[in-house]
Design a protein around this motif. Structure first.
Motif, PDB file in Angstrom:
ATOM      1  N   LEU A   1       0.834  -1.201   0.000  1.00  0.00           N
ATOM      2  CA  LEU A   1       0.000   0.000   0.000  1.00  0.00           C
ATOM      3  C   LEU A   1       0.870   1.254   0.000  1.00  0.00           C
ATOM      4  O   LEU A   1       0.610   2.210  -0.736  1.00  0.00           O
ATOM      5  CB  LEU A   1      -0.926  -0.001   1.214  1.00  0.00           C
ATOM      6  CG  LEU A   1      -1.825   1.221   1.389  1.00  0.00           C
ATOM      7  CD1 LEU A   1      -2.768   1.374   0.207  1.00  0.00           C
ATOM      8  CD2 LEU A   1      -2.610   1.129   2.696  1.00  0.00           C
ATOM      9  N   ARG A   2       1.914   1.246   0.803  1.00  0.00           N
ATOM     10  CA  ARG A   2       2.833   2.388   0.848  1.00  0.00           C
ATOM     11  C   ARG A   2       3.503   2.586  -0.507  1.00  0.00           C
ATOM     12  O   ARG A   2       3.586   3.725  -1.017  1.00  0.00           O
ATOM     13  CB  ARG A   2       3.889   2.167   1.929  1.00  0.00           C
ATOM     14  CG  ARG A   2       4.959   3.248   1.982  1.00  0.00           C
ATOM     15  CD  ARG A   2       6.053   2.899   2.977  1.00  0.00           C
ATOM     16  NE  ARG A   2       6.659   1.621   2.711  1.00  0.00           N
ATOM     17  CZ  ARG A   2       7.582   1.383   1.769  1.00  0.00           C
ATOM     18  NH1 ARG A   2       7.994   2.370   0.989  1.00  0.00           N
ATOM     19  NH2 ARG A   2       8.086   0.181   1.604  1.00  0.00           N
ATOM     20  N   GLU A   3       3.970   1.503  -1.114  1.00  0.00           N
ATOM     21  CA  GLU A   3       4.639   1.610  -2.409  1.00  0.00           C
ATOM     22  C   GLU A   3       3.682   2.104  -3.492  1.00  0.00           C
ATOM     23  O   GLU A   3       4.057   2.924  -4.341  1.00  0.00           O
ATOM     24  CB  GLU A   3       5.229   0.255  -2.804  1.00  0.00           C
ATOM     25  CG  GLU A   3       6.411  -0.165  -1.944  1.00  0.00           C
ATOM     26  CD  GLU A   3       6.959  -1.519  -2.339  1.00  0.00           C
ATOM     27  OE1 GLU A   3       6.496  -2.065  -3.376  1.00  0.00           O
ATOM     28  OE2 GLU A   3       7.839  -2.036  -1.637  1.00  0.00           O
ATOM     29  N   GLN A   4       2.452   1.614  -3.466  1.00  0.00           N
ATOM     30  CA  GLN A   4       1.483   2.056  -4.466  1.00  0.00           C
ATOM     31  C   GLN A   4       1.126   3.534  -4.276  1.00  0.00           C
ATOM     32  O   GLN A   4       0.897   4.255  -5.263  1.00  0.00           O
ATOM     33  CB  GLN A   4       0.216   1.192  -4.406  1.00  0.00           C
ATOM     34  CG  GLN A   4       0.423  -0.245  -4.873  1.00  0.00           C
ATOM     35  CD  GLN A   4       0.933  -0.315  -6.305  1.00  0.00           C
ATOM     36  OE1 GLN A   4       0.578   0.499  -7.153  1.00  0.00           O
ATOM     37  NE2 GLN A   4       1.781  -1.286  -6.588  1.00  0.00           N
ATOM     38  N   ALA A   5       1.092   3.980  -3.026  1.00  0.00           N
ATOM     39  CA  ALA A   5       0.849   5.403  -2.778  1.00  0.00           C
ATOM     40  C   ALA A   5       1.983   6.246  -3.357  1.00  0.00           C
ATOM     41  O   ALA A   5       1.748   7.312  -3.935  1.00  0.00           O
ATOM     42  CB  ALA A   5       0.697   5.657  -1.282  1.00  0.00           C
TER      43      ALA A   5
END
Length: 198
Positions: free
Chosen positions: A34-38
């Motif tokens: 989720l952090r990487e996609q953000a």
């Protein structure tokens, strides 16, 4: 019908038991993803290549609104987990006050974060609704007269272009060169040339 990644986690418990993979590892991996996609979304919306029309903003806002709502649910569930673990006396703390204070503070902060996530979700949905009718203006075709004029200029010879810049004959632009009817008279007192002396 395809299953979600979260459904796959619960359906694959036997695989986790066979491979020794802990369910917590997958939970942590989801958070990391989720952090990487953000971050990827941040880079995509930074330049002109990821945003070219308002419809894209509309779609992204919808997805972010749903994500914020889901994030609120996740935060609430983590707070409930901590509370349940505390009540079951499965928690210990290196703090001399015990785990109660830490769990209590975390629950308060998580409850506030849940409220913020809900507010964020609602605000994103309102923004999405506000731009629902926007679209990009199509470039207007050139005026036919302008197109004809541009074509004429492109096809014109240098002489024609010069004539277009100065359409009046050059003789009309210069002062009159007609001879005077009477010679100019000398003003009184004007000096005459001296005759040479012998």
């Amino acid at each position: 019908m395809p299953i979600s990644a979260l459904e796959a986690v619960f359906m694959d418990e036997s695989h986790s038991a066979r491979t020794g993979e802990r369910p917590d590892e997958r939970t942590e991996q989801f958070a990391s993803d989720l952090r990487e996609q953000a971050e990827n979304l941040n880079y995509a919306t930074l330049g002109p290549h990821g945003l070219t029309k308002p419809q894209t903003v509309h779609v992204v806002l919808g997805s972010l609104s749903e994500a914020a709502y889901g994030l609120g649910k996740t935060l609430d569930q983590m707070g409930e987990f901590l509370e349940e673990e505390l009540e079951a006396e499965r928690l210990v703390s290196g703090d001399e006050d015990g785990p109660e204070l830490g769990v209590s503070q975390a629950r308060d902060e998580l409850a506030e974060a849940v409220d913020h996530a809900q507010e964020l979700s609602n605000a994103l949905e309102r923004a999405r609704h506000a731009i629902g009718l926007l679209s990009t203006r199509e470039p207007s075709p050139a005026n036919p007269a302008e197109r004809r004029g541009q074509s004429a200029v492109a096809d014109a010879t240098p002489a024609a272009l010069a004539h277009a810049d100065a359409p009046m004959p050059i003789g009309k632009l210069l002062p009159s060169a007609e001879p005077l009817s009477t010679p100019p008279t000398r003003a009184l007192g004007a000096s005459r040339p001296l005759k040479p002396t012998l």
